[in-house]
Scaffold this motif. Structure first.
Motif, short mmCIF file in Angstrom:
data_model
loop_
_atom_site.label_atom_id
_atom_site.label_comp_id
_atom_site.label_asym_id
_atom_site.label_seq_id
_atom_site.Cartn_x
_atom_site.Cartn_y
_atom_site.Cartn_z
N GLY A 124 0.80 -1.22 0.00
CA GLY A 124 0.00 0.00 0.00
C GLY A 124 0.83 1.27 0.00
O GLY A 124 0.52 2.23 -0.71
N ARG A 127 4.11 0.52 -2.70
CA ARG A 127 3.65 0.33 -4.08
C ARG A 127 4.65 -0.49 -4.87
O ARG A 127 5.04 -0.11 -5.98
N SER A 187 -5.57 -1.90 1.04
CA SER A 187 -6.45 -0.87 0.48
C SER A 187 -6.55 0.33 1.43
O SER A 187 -6.68 1.45 0.98
N VAL A 188 -6.46 0.07 2.74
CA VAL A 188 -6.46 1.19 3.69
C VAL A 188 -5.18 2.02 3.52
O VAL A 188 -5.23 3.26 3.42
N GLY A 190 -3.26 2.14 0.96
CA GLY A 190 -3.20 2.74 -0.37
C GLY A 190 -3.81 4.13 -0.39
O GLY A 190 -3.47 4.96 -1.21
N ALA A 191 -4.71 4.37 0.57
CA ALA A 191 -5.36 5.68 0.65
C ALA A 191 -4.72 6.55 1.73
O ALA A 191 -5.31 7.54 2.17
N PRO A 193 -2.73 9.36 3.62
CA PRO A 193 -2.48 10.73 3.15
C PRO A 193 -1.02 10.94 2.73
O PRO A 193 -0.10 10.72 3.51
N LYS A 303 -14.10 5.29 4.01
CA LYS A 303 -13.18 4.97 2.94
C LYS A 303 -13.86 5.06 1.58
O LYS A 303 -14.90 4.53 1.35
N GLU B 311 -8.02 -2.98 -7.15
CA GLU B 311 -7.25 -2.20 -6.18
C GLU B 311 -7.03 -0.82 -6.76
O GLU B 311 -6.45 -0.66 -7.82
N LYS B 312 -7.54 0.18 -6.06
CA LYS B 312 -7.41 1.52 -6.61
C LYS B 312 -6.30 2.26 -5.89
O LYS B 312 -6.24 2.18 -4.69
#
Lengths: 303, 312
Positions: A124, A127, A187-188, A190-191, A193, A303, B311-312
């Motif tokens: 995440g 990358r 996925s958490v 990946g977002a 900040p 989310k 997966e975004k």
């Protein structure tokens, strides 16, 4: 949030998502009417049917065997009789099973969460290349039937002296469950900040410092949810503990109860008492954990 | 391995740049995956090509186990029962779950308050928290033919003719097991669908109501449509779970009477640990693994194509 909450089919507690009062409820309550009461009555009957097995377990666990023979399973006990429960508890050394289950579930939960965090950090935040594939491959750990792994795991753990040890089961279950944790945390993260990561970089933080001092504290609520899920899944897990922990001293609660099938058939209240002993910890965890889980699903909703 | 990543203070932790050092963090997970999933699965495939009792040296026999599988009545019966359990664990709970969730959410809740709706939802959910082994012990006791509560009630209300040896009669055993699974699963679907419903824009319902749409019309046109992603996810996860079902069979029937309730997972288990035909058990497990993976991937791809990216 759908996939996060739904992928693993077992435990998502009832209190997590309360039905948000929607716009049309701003005014007064809708008209109840006769049909309203009829629908409610129907649902209450259905709910009582769902609760019925719990009720008969409680009633019969405390029923003196003589009552059962005379009046059957439906009657309310004339007096509270703890003998069946105490006999079962001591007979299978239930304290030992509870302790084993606590050790296994607690260790798996922590270990699996740690593994998930490390992998998700690479996927995440880092990358790394091929991350989608890594995630997809990890998910195999999640979908594959454990029967397709069990015999080799049995052989390997025997060779490594991990067969019939709590440690062996802990390692296996932690790895299997971390697949789900990796998926969810990736996925958490990946977002996460970007400004925060950028600030850390400008301050000269290393990757490990970023993980330990920034990512870990900020993802603690999600980790708490994961740990809770892992704990309950492991507590309820049956197949691998059944195969990998044959000796009575290492058995978990689930396996100890599963081993009862076909036994005690001549003693009707004993099985009710055993069921109740299995129900009690599940309800305790449900009551303890529901707040953590509620927080978690709120997180997921943002989310 | 953490050392290596700490060594380079100039490393940039922001994404997209120099991801090299991050690979170290995937190592523990990857090692675990190889040791616990990949290697054992490869070994399982190898076993499936051998004749082996678990002791001594496996004897390579090629695809003989698979050839035998395809003419084995029990093997086909076990998959037929899997289909029955997909009905019991996926289709029925989803159908009931959508309906119950919708009734609770936009029929009971506006009329009687959210507290009653939440309370009812919790009751539907309660069986879900039980370890399956516990549920199994409880139900096998309730199904007991002589003193079990189900037959007792039937006799008390004068329908003693309907009393059966529920788990011991090959005509009824599979329905008895299905009943337990439905009881276990309904709460899961109700909770997921109610969460999904709180996502639906209430304006849709308001507009439909103003246009004079009744509750059932709104249920069909709005609720079912809006819940499609949740329905897809629930159907996928529960179907996969149904194909893998083991514990309820182990605890309730042991696959019996005869092979009346045998499922692939239990069939391979007995070959591994009861009859010690490890090669044959491994072949069953391999077929099951391939089948589950193919179905899961196909359904997931179908679902992600219809909703959002992986997966975004």
């Amino acid at each position: 949030m759908t996939i996060d909450t739904a992928v693993r089919e077992e435990v998502i507690p009832a209190q997590t998502v309360r039905p948000a009062p929607s716009g049309r409820r701003r005014n007064a309550r809708a008209h109840r009417g006769v049909s309203g009461w009829a629908v409610l009555a129907l649902l209450v009957v259905a709910a009582l049917l769902m609760l019925f097995p719990f009720w008969v377990a409680i009633v019969n666990a405390f029923k003196p065997p003589a009552d059962y023979i005379a009046d059957g399973p439906i009657s309310i006990p004339t007096q509270l009789d703890f003998t069946a429960l105490v006999d079962f508890w001591n007979g299978v050394n239930f304290n030992q099973k509870l302790l084993n289950s606590l050790i296994v579930s607690g260790s798996v939960a922590i270990l699996a969460a740690a593994l998930s965090l490390l992998s998700a950090f690479a996927i995440g935040i880092g990358r790394i290349r091929g991350r989608v594939w890594v995630l997809a491959v990890f998910m195999v750990a999640f979908t594959i039937p454990q029967e397709a792994l069990v015999y080799p795991l049995f052989v390997l753990s025997r060779d490594l002296y991990l067969y019939d040890t709590l440690a062996g089961v802990i390692i296996i279950l932690a790895v299997l469950q971390s697949a789900f944790g990796t998926y969810m945390l990736s996925s958490v993260l990946g977002a996460f900040p970007l400004e925060v990561l950028e600030a850390a970089r400008l301050d000269g933080a290393t990757r490990f410092q970023t993980l330990r001092l920034i990512v870990f504290p900020l993802t603690r609520p999600t980790l708490a949810v994961l740990i809770t899920f892992f704990f309950i899944w492991t507590w309820n897990d049956f197949f691998l503990p059944l195969v990998m922990l044959p000796s009575a001293g290492n058995q978990t609660v689930s396996v100890a109860l599963g081993a009862l099938s076909g036994q005690y058939t001549s003693d009707p209240t004993a099985l009710a008492a055993a069921s109740l002993a299995g129900i009690l910890p599940a309800i305790v965890f449900f009551l303890i954990f529901q707040r953590t889980l509620m927080r978690g699903v709120n997180l997921g909703a943002i989310k | 391995m953490t050392q290596l990543s700490v060594q380079r203070p100039n490393a940039r932790p922001n994404r997209g740049e120099r991801p090299g050092g991050y690979y170290w963090y995937i190592v523990p997970g990857a090692v675990g995956f190889i040791a616990i999933v990949l290697l054992p699965f490869a070994m399982n495939i190898w076993y499936s090509l051998t004749r082996w009792s678990g002791v001594g040296i496996p004897q390579f026999i090629g695809l003989e186990n698979y050839a035998r599988l395809f003419v084995d009545q029990t093997f086909w019966a076990s998959f037929l029962h899997s289909a029955a359990f997909i009905v019991a664990m996926a289709i029925i709970p989803t159908a009931f779950g959508v309906f119950i969730a919708a009734v609770l959410f936009d029929y009971i809740s506006p009329r009687f308050g959210t507290r009653i709706a939440s309370f009812l939802r919790a009751t539907f959910y309660l069986p879900q928290i039980l370890p399956i082994a516990v549920a199994g012990v409880l139900w096998s006791w309730m199904y007991q033919p002589q003193y079990g509560i189900i037959n007792t009630i039937l006799r008390n209300v004068g329908m003693g003719d309907l009393a059966q040896n529920w788990l011991g009669d090959s005509d009824f055993a599979i329905y008895a097991v299905m009943n337990v699974l439905i009881w276990l699963r309904i709460g899961y679907t109700v909770v997921i669908f109610m969460a999904g419903l709180s996502r639906v824009d209430p304006a849709l319902h308001e507009a439909a109501e103003i246009d004079g749409a009744g509750w059932f019309q709104r249920f069909r046109a709005i609720t079912l449509n809006q819940l499609r992603p949740e329905i897809a996810v629930v159907l996928i996860t529960t179907s996969v779970a149904a194909l893998k079902v083991f514990a309820p069979i182990f605890v309730l029937t042991g696959g019996g009477p005869g092979t009346a309730t045998i499922v692939p997972a239990y069939f391979s288990f007995t070959n591994f640990f009861t009859t010690n035909r490890v090669g044959y058990g491994a072949a069953i497990a391999t077929v099951l693994a391939v089948l589950v993976t193919v179905i899961a991937v196909a359904l997931l791809r179908y679902q992600t194509r219809n909703t959002e990216g992986f997966e975004k």
